[in-house]
Each structure stands twice: as structure tokens, then as C-alpha cells.
Design an enzyme around this catalytic site. Structure first.
Site, mmCIF file in Angstrom:
data_model
loop_
_atom_site.group_PDB
_atom_site.id
_atom_site.type_symbol
_atom_site.label_atom_id
_atom_site.label_comp_id
_atom_site.label_asym_id
_atom_site.label_seq_id
_atom_site.Cartn_x
_atom_site.Cartn_y
_atom_site.Cartn_z
ATOM 1 N N ALA A 65 0.867 -1.175 0.000
ATOM 2 C CA ALA A 65 0.000 0.000 0.000
ATOM 3 C C ALA A 65 0.907 1.230 0.000
ATOM 4 C CB ALA A 65 -0.874 -0.027 1.235
ATOM 5 N N GLY A 108 0.580 -4.916 0.925
ATOM 6 C CA GLY A 108 -0.620 -4.923 0.089
ATOM 7 C C GLY A 108 -0.385 -5.568 -1.272
ATOM 8 N N GLU A 111 -0.819 -9.137 -0.675
ATOM 9 C CA GLU A 111 -2.248 -9.337 -0.398
ATOM 10 C C GLU A 111 -3.074 -9.255 -1.679
ATOM 11 O OE1 GLU A 111 -1.759 -6.262 2.668
ATOM 12 O OE2 GLU A 111 -2.893 -7.571 3.982
ATOM 13 N N GLU A 131 4.781 -5.180 7.048
ATOM 14 C CA GLU A 131 4.131 -4.034 7.697
ATOM 15 C C GLU A 131 4.591 -3.822 9.134
ATOM 16 O OE1 GLU A 131 2.554 -6.451 5.996
ATOM 17 O OE2 GLU A 131 0.947 -5.624 4.751
HETATM 18 N N1 CAA Z 1 4.614 3.163 -0.653
HETATM 19 C C1 CAA Z 1 5.006 4.320 -1.209
HETATM 20 N N2 CAA Z 1 6.155 4.439 -1.926
HETATM 21 C C2 CAA Z 1 6.908 3.342 -2.065
HETATM 22 C C3 CAA Z 1 6.555 2.111 -1.511
HETATM 23 C C4 CAA Z 1 5.332 2.037 -0.773
HETATM 24 N N3 CAA Z 1 4.872 0.890 -0.246
HETATM 25 N N4 CAA Z 1 7.515 1.210 -1.807
HETATM 26 C C5 CAA Z 1 8.444 1.855 -2.536
HETATM 27 N N5 CAA Z 1 8.072 3.153 -2.693
HETATM 28 C C6 CAA Z 1 8.798 4.205 -3.409
HETATM 29 C C7 CAA Z 1 9.999 4.684 -2.608
HETATM 30 O O1 CAA Z 1 9.604 5.625 -1.640
HETATM 31 C C8 CAA Z 1 10.843 5.265 -3.708
HETATM 32 O O2 CAA Z 1 10.325 6.531 -4.051
HETATM 33 P P1 CAA Z 1 11.321 7.829 -4.187
HETATM 34 O O3 CAA Z 1 12.159 7.477 -5.390
HETATM 35 O O4 CAA Z 1 10.368 8.947 -4.413
HETATM 36 O O5 CAA Z 1 12.101 7.862 -2.916
HETATM 37 C C9 CAA Z 1 10.582 4.350 -4.901
HETATM 38 O O6 CAA Z 1 9.354 3.683 -4.601
HETATM 39 C C10 CAA Z 1 11.634 3.283 -5.080
HETATM 40 O O7 CAA Z 1 11.787 2.585 -3.848
HETATM 41 P P2 CAA Z 1 13.201 2.362 -3.129
HETATM 42 O O8 CAA Z 1 14.137 3.471 -3.429
HETATM 43 O O9 CAA Z 1 12.922 2.091 -1.681
HETATM 44 O O10 CAA Z 1 13.688 1.032 -3.876
HETATM 45 P P3 CAA Z 1 14.702 -0.067 -3.321
HETATM 46 O O11 CAA Z 1 15.039 -0.937 -4.487
HETATM 47 O O12 CAA Z 1 15.824 0.551 -2.573
HETATM 48 O O13 CAA Z 1 13.855 -0.920 -2.251
HETATM 49 C C11 CAA Z 1 11.897 -2.076 -1.440
HETATM 50 C C12 CAA Z 1 12.747 -1.695 -2.668
HETATM 51 C C13 CAA Z 1 12.696 -3.057 -0.547
HETATM 52 C C14 CAA Z 1 10.658 -2.808 -1.949
HETATM 53 C C15 CAA Z 1 11.518 -0.829 -0.635
HETATM 54 O O14 CAA Z 1 10.978 0.137 -1.536
HETATM 55 C C16 CAA Z 1 10.515 -1.043 0.462
HETATM 56 O O15 CAA Z 1 10.855 -1.592 1.509
HETATM 57 N N6 CAA Z 1 9.250 -0.598 0.235
HETATM 58 C C17 CAA Z 1 8.199 -0.650 1.230
HETATM 59 C C18 CAA Z 1 7.710 -2.071 1.449
HETATM 60 C C19 CAA Z 1 6.645 -2.087 2.505
HETATM 61 O O16 CAA Z 1 6.863 -1.771 3.663
HETATM 62 N N7 CAA Z 1 5.422 -2.473 2.104
HETATM 63 C C20 CAA Z 1 4.274 -2.524 3.021
HETATM 64 C C21 CAA Z 1 3.517 -1.214 2.918
HETATM 65 S S1 CAA Z 1 2.214 -1.087 4.133
HETATM 66 C C22 CAA Z 1 0.971 -2.042 3.526
HETATM 67 O O17 CAA Z 1 1.037 -2.604 2.465
HETATM 68 C C23 CAA Z 1 -0.266 -2.155 4.428
HETATM 69 C C24 CAA Z 1 -1.233 -3.206 4.005
HETATM 70 O O18 CAA Z 1 -1.245 -4.324 4.494
HETATM 71 C C25 CAA Z 1 -2.253 -2.958 3.046
#
Ligand code: CAA
Length: 257
Positions: A65, A108, A111, A131
Site C-alpha cells: 500500500a 498490500g 495481499e 508491515e
Molecule cells: N509506498 C510508497 N512508496 C513506495 C513504496 C510504498 N509501499 N515502496 C516503494 N516506494 C517508493 C519509494 O519511496 C521510492 O520513491 P522515491 O524514489 O520517491 O524515494 C521508490 O518507490 C523506489 O523505492 P526504493 O528506493 O525504496 O527502492 P529499493 O530498491 O531501494 O527498495 C523495497 C525496494 C525493498 C521494496 C523498498 O521500496 C521497500 O521496503 N518498500 C516498502 C515495502 C513495505 O513496507 N510495504 C508494506 C507497505 S504497508 C501495507 O502494504 C499495508 C497493508 O497491508 C495494506
């Protein structure tokens, strides 16, 4: 129809939907949900379409998400709007949807893939419910669907530690139906979807409903549900055609009746 966050194309009887926010690793924001709901409703209503494939980019199916969208929300907004409940609509699509996952399917994203009817994974796929690292939890059904799919031990470990599972482990655990070389993922998914779209449409719906019932009911109710749907298929013209075609050693020709 043009969408802001997804691409939709028809390949014969298969609707290919590609998440298209690669700058944010296909993070699922409100616009993605709105676009997906519109596209899937159109797919479900289109008699020329028999199966959909939902995919992302090489790097990410979806990295979760949209954290930036949720960051400042409080309990009242999240609870009041029943945030994420809209995704349940996706599971009401009556025709099958295959998730074709390459790269990250996190939070998400994992999911969303699990809301599809089955997951084909590229060898690059990585699944996780990270998460907890954000001091929250799955919110789109992950704690329930992951646990039913792979059992309590692995689901609990993944939710509590946030560790990722690679494609090989996901296949061993039963989260994905098959692993495909990343370069062949879309072609394989579309081919599989084309096979499904070539089956008798009422039988496809009935098979999907009865396997879903195994997720949602106890064994005796599920078996009873299956048997009733099975009986119901004997009221269709396609059942007569399918069995006649077998006896006459020829392919069946379906009318959807
Ligand atoms: N939401 C918003 N933006 C996101 C995102 C997310 N879930 N995941 C990645 N992005 C964005 C980053 O902020 C980044 O944007 P900027 O260039 O503007 O900074 C861009 O995508 C590229 O991401 P990274 O620079 O972080 O890429 P990476 O290769 O270094 O890492 C990754 C990849 C390990 C997947 C890392 O992006 C990450 O950990 N993302 C978040 C994963 C996460 O926590 N997901 C759960 C979200 S909460 C949820 O989903 C609740 C639910 O149950 C519904």
C-alpha cells in the site's frame, strides 16, 4: 478507456492488466484501487473475455500500500472510511484472475496477489508482509489469506519478522502454483489464461466458486457446496456438449449456456 495507474490490453480472450506506477514500485494508492475496480468490472461484463492476468513490472508486482498516502492518517480516518475495504470487491469478480508476479510483492502487493485466483511467480519474485517494520500490520487480508495458504508457522514468522520469501520457498509452501523464468512470465500467464478462457464459461465460474468455498467454509459445507454446483452444471448445454464431444472423440464447442 484510459487509466492513470494501470495499462489494460486484450490479448484474444485474455485481459492483461499491468500496474503502471513503476516510479513508486507500483505502490497501491486510491487511484490504483479505483482503476482496478473499473477495469475488472469491464472485464467481468465483457462476454468476449474469459480470464484476466494481473501483473506489475520486472522489479515489483507491487511494493505495498502507498505508505506516503497513509502516513498522516489517524484512526478516525482509517476506521471511518473502512480503508482498504474496497479491495474486497476484487474478490467478487466472477471470472478468474491470475496474478503474474515478478520482483517484490510486499504488504498490500502480496495481499493483492493472494486476492487473485492463483499466483504464477517469476523466479525473481519475493513475497512478504513487512508491515510490522512500519509498526502496523497487514490490512488487506494478508494475515488471513497467507495463513490459510501456507499455514500458521510460516505466516506467523513472516508477519512477526517481516522477512521475505523467495519464489522457491513460496512454491514449496504452496503460495504460488508454479515458478516461471522471469522472461517468460507474461507469455506463460497469458497462455495459461487462454487455456482457462477456452473452457466452458459456466464450468469455469462453478470451479472457481467451489475452490474459493474451501477457503471460506468448513469441510462438510464445502463438499456439499461443491456437489450442488456440480449437479447444477448438468443443467447446462455445455455439459451435454462436453460429454458428447468426449464420447465422439472431438473437441467441445461451447455456447456458455
Ligand atoms: N509506498 C510508497 N512508496 C513506495 C513504496 C510504498 N509501499 N515502496 C516503494 N516506494 C517508493 C519509494 O519511496 C521510492 O520513491 P522515491 O524514489 O520517491 O524515494 C521508490 O518507490 C523506489 O523505492 P526504493 O528506493 O525504496 O527502492 P529499493 O530498491 O531501494 O527498495 C523495497 C525496494 C525493498 C521494496 C523498498 O521500496 C521497500 O521496503 N518498500 C516498502 C515495502 C513495505 O513496507 N510495504 C508494506 C507497505 S504497508 C501495507 O502494504 C499495508 C497493508 O497491508 C495494506
Amino acid at each position: 478507456m484510459n487509466y492513470e495507474t494501470i495499462l489494460v490490453e486484450q490479448r484474444g480472450p485474455v485481459t492483461l492488466i499491468t500496474l503502471n506506477r513503476s516510479q513508486a514500485l507500483n505502490a497501491l494508492n486510491a487511484q490504483v484501487l479505483a482503476d482496478l475496480l473499473t477495469a475488472l468490472a469491464a472485464f467481468d461484463a465483457d462476454n468476449s473475455q474469459g480470464c484476466a492476468v494481473l501483473t506489475g513490472s520486472e522489479k515489483a508486482f507491487a511494493a505495498g500500500a502507498d505508505i506516503k498516502e497513509m502516513q498522516t492518517q489517524g484512526f478516525a480516518e482509517m476506521y471511518g472510511s473502512n480503508h482498504f475495504s474496497g479491495y474486497e470487491m476484487l474478490t467478487r469478480t466472477r471470472k478468474p484472475i491470475i496474478a503474474a508476479v515478478a520482483g517484490y510483492a510486499l504488504g498490500g502487493g502480496c495481499e493483492l496477489a493472494m486476492m487473485c485466483d492463483f499466483i504464477l511467480a517469476a523466479d525473481t519474485a519475493k513475497f512478504g508482509q513487512p508491515e510490522i517494520k512500519l509498526a502496523v500490520s497487514p490490512g488487506m487480508g494478508g494475515s488471513q489469506r497467507l495463513t490459510r495458504a501456507i499455514g500458521k508457522a510460516k505466516a506467523m514468522e513472516m508477519c512477526l519478522t517481516g522477512r521475505l520469501m523467495d519464489a522457491a520457498e513460496a512454491e514449496r509452501a504452496g503460495l504460488v502454483s508454479r515458478i516461471v523464468a522471469a522472461a517468460d512470465l507474461i507469455e506463460d500467464a497469458v497462455k495459461t489464461a487462454t487455456t482457462i478462457a477456452g473452457m466452458a464459461p459456466l464450468a469455469v465460474k462453478a470451479n472457481k466458486e467451489m475452490v474459493d468455498a474451501a477457503f471460506e467454509t468448513g469441510l462438510s459445507m464445502g463438499v456439499q457446496f461443491e456437489r450442488r454446483l456440480f449437479h447444477g452444471l448438468f443443467g447446462t448445454a455445455d455439459q451435454k456438449e462436453g460429454m458428447a464431444a468426449f464420447v465422439e472423440k472431438r473437441p467441445g464447442v461451447w455456447t456458455g449456456k
